[in-house]
Design a protein around this motif. Structure first.
Motif, mmCIF file in Angstrom:
data_model
loop_
_atom_site.group_PDB
_atom_site.id
_atom_site.type_symbol
_atom_site.label_atom_id
_atom_site.label_comp_id
_atom_site.label_asym_id
_atom_site.label_seq_id
_atom_site.Cartn_x
_atom_site.Cartn_y
_atom_site.Cartn_z
ATOM 1 N N VAL A 36 62.187 50.516 -3.817
ATOM 2 C CA VAL A 36 61.586 50.120 -2.542
ATOM 3 C C VAL A 36 60.376 49.222 -2.789
ATOM 4 O O VAL A 36 60.196 48.210 -2.111
ATOM 5 C CB VAL A 36 61.229 51.367 -1.705
ATOM 6 C CG1 VAL A 36 60.420 50.995 -0.474
ATOM 7 C CG2 VAL A 36 62.493 52.109 -1.301
ATOM 8 N N ALA A 40 59.890 45.420 -1.479
ATOM 9 C CA ALA A 40 58.861 45.221 -0.450
ATOM 10 C C ALA A 40 58.256 43.823 -0.497
ATOM 11 O O ALA A 40 57.831 43.304 0.532
ATOM 12 C CB ALA A 40 57.768 46.272 -0.588
ATOM 13 N N TYR A 73 67.081 52.774 4.908
ATOM 14 C CA TYR A 73 65.941 52.062 4.341
ATOM 15 C C TYR A 73 66.323 50.762 3.628
ATOM 16 O O TYR A 73 65.497 49.880 3.487
ATOM 17 C CB TYR A 73 65.184 52.944 3.361
ATOM 18 C CG TYR A 73 64.480 54.128 4.000
ATOM 19 C CD1 TYR A 73 64.381 54.278 5.374
ATOM 20 C CD2 TYR A 73 63.899 55.107 3.214
ATOM 21 C CE1 TYR A 73 63.742 55.368 5.939
ATOM 22 C CE2 TYR A 73 63.248 56.192 3.773
ATOM 23 C CZ TYR A 73 63.164 56.320 5.136
ATOM 24 O OH TYR A 73 62.522 57.383 5.691
ATOM 25 N N VAL A 74 67.544 50.681 3.146
ATOM 26 C CA VAL A 74 67.991 49.499 2.407
ATOM 27 C C VAL A 74 69.291 48.997 3.007
ATOM 28 O O VAL A 74 70.170 49.781 3.363
ATOM 29 C CB VAL A 74 68.169 49.828 0.899
ATOM 30 C CG1 VAL A 74 68.870 48.692 0.164
ATOM 31 C CG2 VAL A 74 66.829 50.119 0.249
ATOM 32 N N LEU A 91 65.125 45.512 2.071
ATOM 33 C CA LEU A 91 64.567 46.612 2.853
ATOM 34 C C LEU A 91 64.840 46.354 4.326
ATOM 35 O O LEU A 91 64.676 45.226 4.803
ATOM 36 C CB LEU A 91 63.051 46.705 2.660
ATOM 37 C CG LEU A 91 62.526 47.452 1.459
ATOM 38 C CD1 LEU A 91 61.001 47.506 1.506
ATOM 39 C CD2 LEU A 91 63.096 48.842 1.366
ATOM 40 N N GLY A 95 62.911 50.757 6.556
ATOM 41 C CA GLY A 95 62.511 50.946 5.169
ATOM 42 C C GLY A 95 61.106 50.434 4.909
ATOM 43 O O GLY A 95 60.317 51.074 4.196
ATOM 44 N N ARG A 96 60.768 49.300 5.494
ATOM 45 C CA ARG A 96 59.410 48.751 5.338
ATOM 46 C C ARG A 96 58.382 49.667 5.996
ATOM 47 O O ARG A 96 57.301 49.904 5.456
ATOM 48 C CB ARG A 96 59.319 47.341 5.917
ATOM 49 C CG ARG A 96 60.067 46.331 5.067
ATOM 50 C CD ARG A 96 59.819 44.895 5.502
ATOM 51 N NE ARG A 96 60.676 44.016 4.721
ATOM 52 C CZ ARG A 96 60.411 43.612 3.485
ATOM 53 N NH1 ARG A 96 59.308 44.000 2.892
ATOM 54 N NH2 ARG A 96 61.254 42.822 2.838
ATOM 55 N N TYR A 99 58.039 52.804 3.810
ATOM 56 C CA TYR A 99 57.298 52.484 2.594
ATOM 57 C C TYR A 99 55.798 52.376 2.888
ATOM 58 O O TYR A 99 54.963 52.933 2.162
ATOM 59 C CB TYR A 99 57.828 51.188 1.991
ATOM 60 C CG TYR A 99 57.111 50.741 0.747
ATOM 61 C CD1 TYR A 99 57.129 51.504 -0.415
ATOM 62 C CD2 TYR A 99 56.413 49.534 0.728
ATOM 63 C CE1 TYR A 99 56.474 51.075 -1.565
ATOM 64 C CE2 TYR A 99 55.763 49.103 -0.420
ATOM 65 C CZ TYR A 99 55.789 49.872 -1.559
ATOM 66 O OH TYR A 99 55.134 49.452 -2.687
#
Length: 112
Positions: A36, A40, A73-74, A91, A95-96, A99
């Motif tokens: 992740v 990012a 998330y991905v 992402l 997901g962002r 994170y």
């Protein structure tokens, strides 16, 4: 850690509790956290690029990406470059967000 009278700390002192409760269990695993974090900073990346950056095998990356994908998330996109199959990872918006929240919790735990 104790409260002012030496008794147990008052659970109601901080409504959201200890920052560790805000850690994302999906992201927290070291390999998934590394994946992740690598994603990012980019819009997307080839599977092999992330594999090399995280220093894991294809099968390990594949398994961990599957967990991240299932959590939303991905995003995984497959295609071709010429006649060679390729896989790209990115992402998702969720997901962002996850994170960012996970990093905030880590910073709170570390006191920074």
């Amino acid at each position: 850690m104790t409260g002012p009278q030496g008794d147990a700390p008052d659970a109601g002192a901080r409504p959201d509790g200890h920052a560790r409760h805000r850690l994302d269990e999906v992201i927290h695993a070291p390999v998934r956290f590394s994946i992740v974090a690598a994603l990012a900073g980019v819009d997307d990346a080839e599977f092999a690029t992330i594999r090399d950056a995280v220093e894991v095998s294809d099968s390990t990356l594949s398994k961990q990406v599957a967990v991240l994908e299932k959590a939303g998330y991905v995003k995984v996109r497959k295609g071709y470059v010429g006649k060679r199959p390729r896989t790209w990872l990115a992402l998702s918006r969720e997901g962002r967000r996850a994170y960012g929240s996970h990093l905030e919790a880590l910073r709170a735990i570390a006191g920074g």
